[in-house]
Design a protein around this motif. Structure first.
Motif, PDB file in Angstrom:
ATOM      1  N   SER A  76       0.794  -1.230   0.000  1.00  0.00           N
ATOM      2  CA  SER A  76       0.000   0.000   0.000  1.00  0.00           C
ATOM      3  C   SER A  76       0.828   1.283   0.000  1.00  0.00           C
ATOM      4  CB  SER A  76      -0.960  -0.003   1.189  1.00  0.00           C
ATOM      5  OG  SER A  76      -1.910  -1.033   1.029  1.00  0.00           O
ATOM      6  N   PRO A  77       1.983   1.321   0.667  1.00  0.00           N
ATOM      7  CA  PRO A  77       2.787   2.546   0.579  1.00  0.00           C
ATOM      8  C   PRO A  77       3.186   2.895  -0.846  1.00  0.00           C
ATOM      9  CG  PRO A  77       3.538   1.195   2.402  1.00  0.00           C
ATOM     10  CD  PRO A  77       2.554   0.369   1.625  1.00  0.00           C
ATOM     11  N   LEU A  78       3.413   1.885  -1.675  1.00  0.00           N
ATOM     12  CA  LEU A  78       3.741   2.141  -3.079  1.00  0.00           C
ATOM     13  C   LEU A  78       2.539   2.732  -3.811  1.00  0.00           C
ATOM     14  CD1 LEU A  78       5.680  -1.179  -3.712  1.00  0.00           C
ATOM     15  CD2 LEU A  78       6.689   1.112  -3.554  1.00  0.00           C
ATOM     16  N   GLU A  79       1.342   2.250  -3.486  1.00  0.00           N
ATOM     17  CA  GLU A  79       0.142   2.797  -4.092  1.00  0.00           C
ATOM     18  C   GLU A  79      -0.111   4.222  -3.611  1.00  0.00           C
ATOM     19  OE1 GLU A  79      -2.440  -0.402  -2.924  1.00  0.00           O
ATOM     20  OE2 GLU A  79      -2.204  -1.405  -4.849  1.00  0.00           O
ATOM     21  N   ALA A 243      -2.010   0.809 -15.703  1.00  0.00           N
ATOM     22  CA  ALA A 243      -3.285   1.343 -15.256  1.00  0.00           C
ATOM     23  C   ALA A 243      -3.431   1.279 -13.742  1.00  0.00           C
ATOM     24  CB  ALA A 243      -4.433   0.569 -15.908  1.00  0.00           C
ATOM     25  N   VAL A 244      -2.548   0.552 -13.059  1.00  0.00           N
ATOM     26  CA  VAL A 244      -2.762   0.306 -11.636  1.00  0.00           C
ATOM     27  C   VAL A 244      -1.821   1.153 -10.781  1.00  0.00           C
ATOM     28  CG1 VAL A 244      -3.638  -2.012 -12.070  1.00  0.00           C
ATOM     29  CG2 VAL A 244      -1.227  -1.710 -11.590  1.00  0.00           C
ATOM     30  N   ASP A 245      -2.343   1.548  -9.621  1.00  0.00           N
ATOM     31  CA  ASP A 245      -1.591   2.445  -8.749  1.00  0.00           C
ATOM     32  C   ASP A 245      -0.317   1.820  -8.221  1.00  0.00           C
ATOM     33  OD1 ASP A 245      -3.241   4.725  -8.893  1.00  0.00           O
ATOM     34  OD2 ASP A 245      -4.656   3.845  -7.478  1.00  0.00           O
ATOM     35  N   ILE A 250       5.413   2.405  -7.726  1.00  0.00           N
ATOM     36  CA  ILE A 250       6.807   1.965  -7.819  1.00  0.00           C
ATOM     37  C   ILE A 250       7.593   2.922  -8.703  1.00  0.00           C
ATOM     38  CG2 ILE A 250       8.325   0.165  -8.722  1.00  0.00           C
ATOM     39  CD1 ILE A 250       6.213  -1.895  -7.897  1.00  0.00           C
ATOM     40  N   ALA A 251       6.998   3.285  -9.848  1.00  0.00           N
ATOM     41  CA  ALA A 251       7.682   4.195 -10.774  1.00  0.00           C
ATOM     42  C   ALA A 251       7.907   5.565 -10.148  1.00  0.00           C
ATOM     43  CB  ALA A 251       6.875   4.324 -12.055  1.00  0.00           C
TER      44      ALA A 251
END
Length: 399
Positions: A76-79, A243-245, A250-251
């Protein structure tokens, strides 16, 4: 030299009796991948380190060259990075799915989880549900943020990292044994059913024959992430098309360019051509050396347990992304390397992720090698090439 990764999330699978012992990848009509296989290096790679849970978070970090044992602090932190939520050092981020649970006349704990994605609910509808939840639960400690489709975010100020169950790991099961032990999280999940099940959005969805998004599900807890920039690690300017958070997060953490594609929604009906062209344009027109094109659909169809739809997703990847990327790169005259693979298997058998190695294919436009007649799990395993750690792929790609 330009570099492109095309990743079919969850594309790998196991031999299925319904497919006469073949996998969806082997049964799919993939003329472009099979053509490339004949002149490419094809092998197997272990993307999930021993002792870590299989997921798109750990696996994609691994493929991008980031050892999950060093860099992973939770999904979740990455999202949160993707959504643009600033995390304090005292914050814990949790994934907040809107899921479908049964509506039986039994206590909440005895209901069954039907669908982790609530029928791939559109973001616009899901946002209305998250707003309804915020009106009841949001305060200085618990803050909710809308993400994409069924994937949303809870920030827990002063919280703790808990071992929470991913909803796609327990599809078709009674939810009681998988609810959080933390009393507040558990209370919010129980009460969310009362808030959401009769919400106008869900009543309309039910009337249209669609699945309700009638409960929150918390999982994927973690702390504020710290990633080394992709350019510092590799010397390459990178771009992410997803398309995904999770992938966009990550990017963002890796200071890569994040490219938004209209109509890209992580579903079987995503904007395939738009994603393909976004990756091509990143390396040909926008000054990037590297593009990562991520397709969520095979993973979603694996979670749904649909063999025909998973095969369709793989065929779409071949025809509507890989073919376009190769044609455009060939026409450009640029030298390039193309890496094609899944991040992890999402077998139809279990409808969730496994840690098994996955097949990869590395094509170099400047040279050819003798490869197998087709690209699939069996031919990759028979080739005898095995990479025991996922980050070795980036080293190989940029060698």
């Amino acid at each position: 030299m330009k570099y492109i990764v095309i990743l079919g999330d969850g594309m790998a699978d196991e031999p299925l009796e319904a497919l006469k012992g073949s996998t969806p990848l082997a049964c799919a009509r993939t003329p472009m991948m099979d053509q490339l296989a004949k002149v490419s290096e094809v092998g197997m790679v272990k993307t999930i380190p021993d002792g870590m849970k299989p997921g798109s978070d750990t696996a994609n970090l691994s493929v991008l060259g980031y050892d999950p044992k060093q860099y992973y602090t939770g999904r979740s932190p990455l999202e949160a990075l993707s959504i643009g939520v600033p995390m304090k050092d005292t914050d814990i981020a949790l994934r907040c799915n809107v899921v479908t649970i049964s509506e039986e006349d039994v206590p909440f704990e005895e209901q069954t989880i039907i669908d982790h994605s609530a029928g791939e609910i559109p973001t616009e509808e899901a946002d209305q549900l998250i707003q309804a939840v915020k009106e009841v639960f949001q305060d200085e400690t618990y803050q909710f943020y809308t993400g994409t489709s069924y994937r949303h975010l809870l920030i827990w100020n002063g919280g703790k990292v808990l071992d929470l169950t991913a909803p796609h790991d327990v599809l078709g099961q009674v939810i009681g044994p998988h609810l959080p032990e933390d009393p507040k999280l558990r209370e919010m999940m129980v009460k969310s059913y009362d808030i959401l099940n009769r919400h106008p959005v869900n009543l309309k969805r039910a009337a249209e024959g669609k699945r309700k998004a009638n409960c929150l599900w918390f999982w994927g807890a973690g702390t504020k992430p710290i990633l080394t920039s992709f350019y510092e690690k590799t010397g390459k300017k990178g771009a992410m098309v997803s398309a995904v958070d999770l992938l966009k997060g990550i990017a963002t953490g890796a200071q890569m360019k994040v490219i938004e594609v209209p109509g890209a929604d992580g579903s079987l009906h995503t904007n395939y051509k738009g994603k393909a062209m976004a990756g091509v344009n990143a390396v040909l027109k926008e000054g990037c050396d590297f593009a990562y094109i991520h397709l969520e659909a095979p993973d979603e169809m694996g979670h749904q347990g649909s063999i025909p739809d998973k095969i369709t997703a793989i065929e779409n990847l071949d025809r509507r992304i890989i073919r376009i990327v190769k044609e455009q790169m060939d026409q450009s005259g640029e030298d390039y390397r193309l890496l094609i693979l899944p991040d992890h298997p999402t077998p139809i058998r279990c409808r969730t992720h496994t840690s098994d190695p996955v097949p990869y294919m590395l094509y170099d436009s400047t040279k050819t090698v003798e490869g197998p007649e087709a690209y699939n799990e069996k031919t990759a395993a028979e080739g005898g090439i095995f990479l025991p750690e996922g980050p070795m792929l980036m080293e190989k790609l940029f060698a």
